[in-house]
Write a protein that holds these residues in place. Structure first.
Motif, PDB file in Angstrom:
ATOM      1  N   GLU A 137       0.914  -1.251  -0.063  1.00 30.62           N
ATOM      2  CA  GLU A 137       0.089   0.057   0.013  1.00 30.62           C
ATOM      3  C   GLU A 137       0.793   1.318   0.104  1.00 30.62           C
ATOM      4  O   GLU A 137       0.736   2.232  -0.625  1.00 30.62           O
ATOM      5  CB  GLU A 137      -0.943   0.099   1.169  1.00 30.62           C
ATOM      6  N   TYR A 138       1.886   1.150   0.782  1.00 33.44           N
ATOM      7  CA  TYR A 138       2.689   2.486   0.791  1.00 33.44           C
ATOM      8  C   TYR A 138       3.441   2.616  -0.277  1.00 33.44           C
ATOM      9  O   TYR A 138       3.491   3.796  -0.574  1.00 33.44           O
ATOM     10  CB  TYR A 138       3.743   2.317   1.955  1.00 33.44           C
ATOM     11  N   ARG A 139       3.969   1.636  -1.026  1.00 28.87           N
ATOM     12  CA  ARG A 139       4.635   1.716  -2.315  1.00 28.87           C
ATOM     13  C   ARG A 139       3.733   2.579  -3.284  1.00 28.87           C
ATOM     14  O   ARG A 139       4.169   3.182  -4.177  1.00 28.87           O
ATOM     15  CB  ARG A 139       5.161   0.407  -2.688  1.00 28.87           C
ATOM     16  N   GLU A 140       2.742   1.997  -3.655  1.00 27.41           N
ATOM     17  CA  GLU A 140       1.747   2.317  -4.637  1.00 27.41           C
ATOM     18  C   GLU A 140       1.122   3.569  -4.148  1.00 27.41           C
ATOM     19  O   GLU A 140       1.092   4.538  -5.019  1.00 27.41           O
ATOM     20  CB  GLU A 140       0.527   1.427  -4.621  1.00 27.41           C
ATOM     21  N   TRP A 141       0.741   3.865  -3.014  1.00 33.99           N
ATOM     22  CA  TRP A 141       0.483   5.323  -2.509  1.00 33.99           C
ATOM     23  C   TRP A 141       1.585   6.319  -2.673  1.00 33.99           C
ATOM     24  O   TRP A 141       1.282   7.456  -3.254  1.00 33.99           O
ATOM     25  CB  TRP A 141       0.117   5.359  -0.931  1.00 33.99           C
ATOM     26  N   ALA A 142       2.761   6.233  -2.339  1.00 31.01           N
ATOM     27  CA  ALA A 142       3.754   6.924  -2.398  1.00 31.01           C
ATOM     28  C   ALA A 142       4.147   7.352  -4.048  1.00 31.01           C
ATOM     29  O   ALA A 142       4.580   8.352  -4.280  1.00 31.01           O
ATOM     30  CB  ALA A 142       5.211   6.474  -1.903  1.00 31.01           C
ATOM     31  N   ALA A 143       3.743   6.427  -4.927  1.00 33.40           N
ATOM     32  CA  ALA A 143       4.132   6.677  -6.175  1.00 33.40           C
ATOM     33  C   ALA A 143       3.252   7.524  -6.968  1.00 33.40           C
ATOM     34  O   ALA A 143       3.246   7.825  -8.098  1.00 33.40           O
ATOM     35  CB  ALA A 143       4.177   5.266  -6.962  1.00 33.40           C
ATOM     36  N   LEU A 144       2.092   8.005  -6.356  1.00 35.19           N
ATOM     37  CA  LEU A 144       0.929   8.568  -6.937  1.00 35.19           C
ATOM     38  C   LEU A 144       1.328  10.057  -6.979  1.00 35.19           C
ATOM     39  O   LEU A 144       2.296  10.693  -6.061  1.00 35.19           O
ATOM     40  CB  LEU A 144      -0.401   8.653  -5.923  1.00 35.19           C
ATOM     41  N   PRO A 145       0.700  10.676  -7.986  1.00 37.91           N
ATOM     42  CA  PRO A 145       0.867  12.155  -7.996  1.00 37.91           C
ATOM     43  C   PRO A 145       0.568  12.603  -6.743  1.00 37.91           C
ATOM     44  O   PRO A 145      -0.203  12.313  -6.111  1.00 37.91           O
ATOM     45  CB  PRO A 145       0.064  12.686  -9.282  1.00 37.91           C
ATOM     46  N   THR A 146       1.449  13.811  -6.523  1.00 43.25           N
ATOM     47  CA  THR A 146       1.293  14.562  -5.135  1.00 43.25           C
ATOM     48  C   THR A 146      -0.376  14.953  -5.045  1.00 43.25           C
ATOM     49  O   THR A 146      -0.680  14.862  -3.646  1.00 43.25           O
ATOM     50  CB  THR A 146       2.136  15.801  -5.201  1.00 43.25           C
ATOM     51  N   GLU A 147      -0.938  15.550  -6.006  1.00 42.79           N
ATOM     52  CA  GLU A 147      -2.264  16.106  -5.663  1.00 42.79           C
ATOM     53  C   GLU A 147      -3.386  14.884  -5.371  1.00 42.79           C
ATOM     54  O   GLU A 147      -4.384  15.268  -4.942  1.00 42.79           O
ATOM     55  CB  GLU A 147      -2.816  16.728  -6.988  1.00 42.79           C
ATOM     56  N   GLN A 148      -2.881  13.487  -5.615  1.00 39.85           N
ATOM     57  CA  GLN A 148      -3.734  12.421  -5.333  1.00 39.85           C
ATOM     58  C   GLN A 148      -3.527  11.953  -4.126  1.00 39.85           C
ATOM     59  O   GLN A 148      -4.171  11.073  -3.631  1.00 39.85           O
ATOM     60  CB  GLN A 148      -3.372  11.253  -6.536  1.00 39.85           C
ATOM     61  N   GLN A 149      -2.336  12.210  -3.513  1.00 41.23           N
ATOM     62  CA  GLN A 149      -1.971  11.419  -2.208  1.00 41.23           C
ATOM     63  C   GLN A 149      -2.966  11.698  -1.049  1.00 41.23           C
ATOM     64  O   GLN A 149      -3.236  10.787  -0.300  1.00 41.23           O
ATOM     65  CB  GLN A 149      -0.459  11.841  -1.855  1.00 41.23           C
ATOM     66  N   LEU A 150      -3.236  12.931  -0.856  1.00 36.12           N
ATOM     67  CA  LEU A 150      -4.272  13.320   0.282  1.00 36.12           C
ATOM     68  C   LEU A 150      -5.482  12.483   0.275  1.00 36.12           C
ATOM     69  O   LEU A 150      -5.755  11.918   1.047  1.00 36.12           O
ATOM     70  CB  LEU A 150      -4.599  15.059   0.249  1.00 36.12           C
ATOM     71  N   PRO A 151      -6.342  12.751  -0.795  1.00 39.50           N
ATOM     72  CA  PRO A 151      -7.513  11.996  -1.093  1.00 39.50           C
ATOM     73  C   PRO A 151      -7.581  10.588  -0.917  1.00 39.50           C
ATOM     74  O   PRO A 151      -8.157   9.790  -0.293  1.00 39.50           O
ATOM     75  CB  PRO A 151      -8.141  12.527  -2.202  1.00 39.50           C
ATOM     76  N   THR A 152      -6.432  10.076  -1.516  1.00 39.13           N
ATOM     77  CA  THR A 152      -5.997   8.569  -1.200  1.00 39.13           C
ATOM     78  C   THR A 152      -5.886   8.049   0.096  1.00 39.13           C
ATOM     79  O   THR A 152      -6.206   7.142   0.248  1.00 39.13           O
ATOM     80  CB  THR A 152      -4.937   8.128  -2.394  1.00 39.13           C
ATOM     81  N   PHE A 153      -5.086   8.879   0.753  1.00 39.27           N
ATOM     82  CA  PHE A 153      -4.669   8.324   2.018  1.00 39.27           C
ATOM     83  C   PHE A 153      -5.824   8.325   2.974  1.00 39.27           C
ATOM     84  O   PHE A 153      -6.044   7.341   3.612  1.00 39.27           O
ATOM     85  CB  PHE A 153      -3.789   9.630   2.545  1.00 39.27           C
ATOM     86  N   TYR A 154      -6.618   9.382   2.897  1.00 39.64           N
ATOM     87  CA  TYR A 154      -8.021   9.158   3.725  1.00 39.64           C
ATOM     88  C   TYR A 154      -8.871   8.035   3.375  1.00 39.64           C
ATOM     89  O   TYR A 154      -9.371   7.436   4.019  1.00 39.64           O
ATOM     90  CB  TYR A 154      -8.467  10.699   3.683  1.00 39.64           C
ATOM     91  N   ARG A 155      -8.906   7.966   1.941  1.00 40.58           N
ATOM     92  CA  ARG A 155      -9.645   6.922   1.632  1.00 40.58           C
ATOM     93  C   ARG A 155      -9.481   5.752   1.969  1.00 40.58           C
ATOM     94  O   ARG A 155     -10.238   4.813   2.290  1.00 40.58           O
ATOM     95  CB  ARG A 155      -9.785   6.950  -0.029  1.00 40.58           C
ATOM     96  N   LEU A 156      -8.034   5.442   1.943  1.00 44.23           N
ATOM     97  CA  LEU A 156      -7.631   4.035   2.597  1.00 44.23           C
ATOM     98  C   LEU A 156      -7.648   4.026   4.048  1.00 44.23           C
ATOM     99  O   LEU A 156      -8.018   3.331   4.677  1.00 44.23           O
ATOM    100  CB  LEU A 156      -6.110   3.842   2.447  1.00 44.23           C
ATOM    101  N   TRP A 157      -7.290   5.372   4.725  1.00 37.73           N
ATOM    102  CA  TRP A 157      -7.389   5.365   6.213  1.00 37.73           C
ATOM    103  C   TRP A 157      -8.557   4.984   6.821  1.00 37.73           C
ATOM    104  O   TRP A 157      -8.737   4.187   7.716  1.00 37.73           O
ATOM    105  CB  TRP A 157      -6.870   6.600   6.577  1.00 37.73           C
ATOM    106  N   VAL A 158      -9.853   5.636   6.309  1.00 34.49           N
ATOM    107  CA  VAL A 158     -11.261   5.118   6.689  1.00 34.49           C
ATOM    108  C   VAL A 158     -11.647   3.744   6.784  1.00 34.49           C
ATOM    109  O   VAL A 158     -12.099   3.133   7.275  1.00 34.49           O
ATOM    110  CB  VAL A 158     -12.219   6.232   6.253  1.00 34.49           C
ATOM    111  N   LYS A 159     -11.145   2.932   5.586  1.00 37.32           N
ATOM    112  CA  LYS A 159     -11.602   1.666   5.316  1.00 37.32           C
ATOM    113  C   LYS A 159     -10.862   0.844   6.238  1.00 37.32           C
ATOM    114  O   LYS A 159     -11.461   0.151   6.805  1.00 37.32           O
ATOM    115  CB  LYS A 159     -11.088   1.339   3.885  1.00 37.32           C
ATOM    116  N   LYS A 160      -9.534   1.238   6.728  1.00 41.07           N
ATOM    117  CA  LYS A 160      -8.838   0.476   7.732  1.00 41.07           C
ATOM    118  C   LYS A 160      -9.533   0.727   9.139  1.00 41.07           C
ATOM    119  O   LYS A 160      -9.655  -0.214   9.652  1.00 41.07           O
ATOM    120  CB  LYS A 160      -7.468   1.038   7.588  1.00 41.07           C
ATOM    121  N   GLU A 161      -9.907   1.900   9.380  1.00 41.59           N
ATOM    122  CA  GLU A 161     -10.372   2.114  10.587  1.00 41.59           C
ATOM    123  C   GLU A 161     -11.795   1.301  10.586  1.00 41.59           C
ATOM    124  O   GLU A 161     -12.267   0.960  11.720  1.00 41.59           O
ATOM    125  CB  GLU A 161     -10.375   3.656  10.814  1.00 41.59           C
TER     126      GLU A 161
END
Length: 233
Positions: A137-161
């Protein structure tokens, strides 16, 4: 307490806790148990105290509507790892609130979890992701364009929670061990064997403005509804 009729449903209620009026707060406060009222008084800031009263009052009103009882009659208990549950009823629920947003998930299908997080810029997302994401997950997330990292982080975070809340273990379940596909609508990829197979769970992204939100519920046949919860009394 009279149990709810089996209907095979999952409902998620959304409320915006903004502009709470004194009439509503007085009404909700009267529904609380002595323990809840004592907890509310522990908040020093008025807005935090009012938020607690609103959350507990709305939870009681919502659940009582399914069980056809008075809200103040409801009795709550905690599981081994602290997950709240209704005593004496086969109705499952979970709640989450962040900023002005409140989510209440209710179902008769089994245990479920819900999470909402207001999008916040300025956090060290790479440090959080390094601790809570799997290596993939970290490898794929870190490879995203910067503008996509914030929404993608939270989308993944709330699913985990939402998942660790559904299984009743909280973060002790290991957020990095619960893997999801990163794309919008992504489902579970891997979970610890003690929680069953990934096909046993369904993941739903919820439409909450300026926030990320997700529901994890048993993957069973049933009707799903996303509803707005009115604050009038």
């Amino acid at each position: 307490m009279r149990d709810v009729l089996r209907a095979q449903f999952v409902d998620v209620w959304h409320a915006e806790l903004r502009g709470l009026d004194s009439k509503a707060l007085t009404f909700w406060d009267a529904l609380l148990s002595d323990q809840e009222r004592q907890r509310s008084q522990e908040y020093k800031r008025p807005e935090r105290r009012q938020g607690f009263v609103a959350v507990r009052g709305l939870l009681r009103c919502t659940l009582a509507g399914y069980l056809d009882v008075e809200p103040r009659e409801l009795v709550f208990e905690s599981g081994e790892y602290g997950k709240p549950a209704l005593a004496g009823a086969r109705l499952h629920f979970n709640i989450s609130h962040s900023g002005d947003h409140l989510l209440i998930a209710v179902s008769d299908l089994g245990e479920l979890g819900v999470d909402v997080e207001s999008l916040r810029v300025g956090r060290n997302l790479h440090a959080l992701a390094g601790r809570c994401f799997s290596v993939r997950e970290y490898r794929e997330w870190a490879a995203l364009p910067t503008e996509q990292q914030l929404p993608t982080f939270y989308r993944l975070w709330v699913k985990k929670e939402a998942f660790v809340k559904a299984v009743g273990r909280g973060i002790a379940a290991g957020l990095d061990l619960c893997e999801f596909a990163l794309e919008a609508g992504g489902q579970l990829v891997a979970i610890p064997g003690e929680f069953g197979g990934i096909d046993a769970w369904s993941v739903v992204e919820l439409p909450v403005a300026n926030a990320a939100a997700a529901l994890v519920a048993p993957n069973k046949s049933g009707m799903f509804c996303f509803r707005e919860l009115g604050l009038g009394v």
